[in-house]
Design an enzyme around this catalytic site. Structure first.
Site, short mmCIF file in Angstrom:
data_model
loop_
_atom_site.label_atom_id
_atom_site.label_comp_id
_atom_site.label_asym_id
_atom_site.label_seq_id
_atom_site.Cartn_x
_atom_site.Cartn_y
_atom_site.Cartn_z
N ARG A 1 0.83 -1.22 0.00
CA ARG A 1 0.00 0.00 0.00
C ARG A 1 0.85 1.26 0.00
O ARG A 1 0.37 2.32 -0.36
CB ARG A 1 -0.95 -0.03 1.20
CG ARG A 1 -2.11 -1.01 0.95
CD ARG A 1 -3.03 -1.09 2.12
NE ARG A 1 -2.54 -2.06 3.08
CZ ARG A 1 -3.11 -2.31 4.25
NH1 ARG A 1 -4.18 -1.64 4.59
NH2 ARG A 1 -2.62 -3.21 5.07
N CYS B 1 1.12 1.90 16.19
CA CYS B 1 1.02 0.77 17.12
C CYS B 1 1.25 1.23 18.56
O CYS B 1 1.10 0.44 19.48
CB CYS B 1 1.99 -0.33 16.74
SG CYS B 1 3.68 0.22 16.91
N GLU C 1 -8.37 -4.35 18.31
CA GLU C 1 -7.53 -3.26 17.79
C GLU C 1 -8.34 -2.49 16.73
O GLU C 1 -8.79 -3.08 15.73
CB GLU C 1 -6.25 -3.81 17.14
CG GLU C 1 -5.38 -2.67 16.61
CD GLU C 1 -4.09 -3.14 15.95
OE1 GLU C 1 -4.08 -4.17 15.27
OE2 GLU C 1 -3.08 -2.41 16.10
#
Ligand code: NAD
Length: 489
Positions: free
Chosen positions: A177, A281, A382
């Site tokens: 991506r 993250c 998440e």
């Protein structure tokens, strides 16, 4: 037709791929380039080229190997603006965030320049009369890294500098991506003077990764990405006899004590939760306020969400960009709906918003979900988007119980002025990285990046000494040279 990117193999740009994917700017929805999906034959060629380069690179003294890294560091500094613009265009984060990301990446190149010392072994004389014993660190051979979309400039540099400084040959498979940052990085690598085959780039997706995981000459695999893929890569790489270090997803809580500096805490937590559109993250995604901190923090953070400026990351004054794809947007909006269905209230709802001039972008605005049930699914999933879930606890013990009731154990933070409370939290929180009055406890390059449990599969982490140990194997030598053999010249 959009330009087609190529791989970098044996210091040549090439691609034999028959299939390509569009690379789309997440703010404008424009197709910028196409990325090749590299077939196994070309991956094998990259591995063979690296394996052929390894003996010569390994024999190159460490002090010479790092000269290429010094050049790379200077090239990265000189081209940081272009790299940051590319990151913003393919990943969506703001220009300032992209510069910050590159700075953290460059820091790893700097630390790896210390390899001549970091790679040193140990020596004991006379472990028995006239016998010495020592340990040396030797490189593994060909090693590979598979990296995610959210830090296309920084995360490859968590691995590449240590791998090549220690004498390995390195192959990068970046996220399909965000491949443009890697191509620009490799333009700079091609100027830095590494011999052919020492550092290579192969683009692609699962099939490309599987070819790396199955090739017997790939000795070690570093991975960063989502937990299901981390688990898969760790299993397949280790089943094939490779070393593996696989960093996965995250769900990072922050505790706000009643004595916290509320303005400072709000600003830092807002930057953590909504910086990089929550696609970090180490983003704070759950805020647990203790006792009377609840009402004031809720009011402050809702205001911060409403006033954050969202838009295209290269425009002036923008504080948050789009999320990576339309699929991500749909997934995040679905999770907000799930939280509401589980009983949370959408205090600030970032769904169905748009940015003038960029109506086709993947926009999700800052979102605050209040009173998210601690035992609901949302509390454990998440989200990886700009959504902050609020919870309340009566005491620090109750807050720590909520913090520890999760499996994505990357980071946990606390805001307080009380040293004893901070110490208790640091001691008891189940988390690989802890922040005290810090919202993104991202380790500097000379510390390991220490996710635990479902956030990490392996033992040696990325960066610093862990990186050096991961990319080297120890050889122990025990030796005796009897005096009587000496010809006494
Ligand atoms: P992802 O798991 O979808 O992709 C990561 C890499 O794996 C990409 O290169 C991709 O091509 C490859 N891949 C994807 N599916 C695969 C499969 N089935 N088999 C083999 N390879 C596959 O992750 P992403 O969406 O790019 O990144 C976001 C995720 O990364 C989040 O979960 C985030 O928490 C995590 N992340 C973790 C850290 C950390 O340090 N723990 C850092 C950054 C991001």
């Amino acid at each position: 037709m959009a330009e087609r990117l190529r791989n970098y193999i044996g210091n040549n740009w090439q691609s034999s791929a028959g299939n390509f994917l569009d690379v789309v700017n997440p703010a404008s929805a424009q197709v910028m380039v196409q990325v090749p999906l590299t077939p196994a034959e070309e991956v094998n060629k990259a591995v063979e080229t690296a394996a052929a380069a390894f003996p010569g690179w390994r024999r190159t003294p460490a002090a010479e190997r790092i000269q290429c890294l010094f050049k790379l560091k200077n090239l990265l500094e000189a081209h940081i603006d272009e790299l940051a613009r590319i990151i913003t265009n393919e990943c969506g984060k703001t220009y300032k965030e992209s510069i910050g990301e590159m700075r953290r990446g460059i820091e790893n190149v700097e630390v790896a320049c210390g390899i001549p010392m970091m790679m040193q072994g140990q020596h004991s004389e006379d472990i028995a009369p006239g016998i010495d014993e020592y340990v040396v660190r030797q490189p593994l051979g060909v090693v590979a890294a598979i990296t995610p979309f959210n830090f296309p400039g920084m995360i490859p540099l968590w691995f590449l500098p240590y791998a090549v400084a220690t004498g390995n040959c390195f192959i990068l498979k970046p996220s399909e991506r965000v491949p443009m940052t890697s191509n620009h990085l490799f333009e700079l690598i091609s100027e830095a003077g590494f011999p052919a085959g020492v550092i290579q780039l192969v683009h692609g997706n699962k099939d490309t990764v599987d070819a790396l995981l199955d090739h017997p000459d790939v000795r070690a695999v570093s991975f960063v990405g989502s937990t299901p893929v981390a688990r898969y890569i760790y299993s397949r790489a280790t089943a094939n006899g490779k070393r593996a270090q696989c960093q996965g997803g995250a769900k990072n809580p922050v505790v706000i004590m009643p004595d916290a500096d509320m303005e400072m805490a709000t600003k830092i937590i807002a930057d953590s939760a909504w910086g990089c559109a929550g696609q970090r993250c180490l983003a704070n995604s759950v805020a647990i306020s203790v006792g009377e901190a609840g009402n004031i923090f809720t009011e402050y953070i809702a205001d911060a969400a409403l006033t954050r400026k969202v838009g295209y990351g290269l425009d002036d004054g923008i504080e948050m960009g789009p999320v990576i794809t339309q699929d991500s947007k749909a997934r995040i909006e679905g999770l907000i709906a799930k939280g509401v269905a589980e009983g949370a209230s959408a205090l600030v709802d970032g769904r169905q918003k748009t940015v003038t001039g960029y109506e086709d972008g993947n926009w999700v605005f800052p979102t605050v979900l209040d009173r998210v049930p601690a035992d609901g699914e949302l509390a454990r999933t998440e989200i990886f988007g700009p959504v902050l879930s609020l919870m309340r606890a009566a005491t620090i013990d109750e807050a720590i119980t909520i913090v520890n009731n999760r499996s994505y154990v990357n980071m946990a933070c606390i805001f307080t002025r009380d040293g004893a409370i901070a110490r208790k939290f640091r001691y008891e929180a189940v988390a690989g990285n802890v922040g005290i009055n810090i919202g993104v406890a991202a380790p500097m390059a000379f510390f390991p990046f220490s996710g635990w449990e479902q956030s990490f599969f392996g033992d040696l982490h990325a960066q610093g000494r862990h990186g050096v140990e991961f990319y080297t194997q120890t050889k122990v030598v025990v030796e005796r040279w009897p005096q009587e053999w000496s010809r006494q010249f």
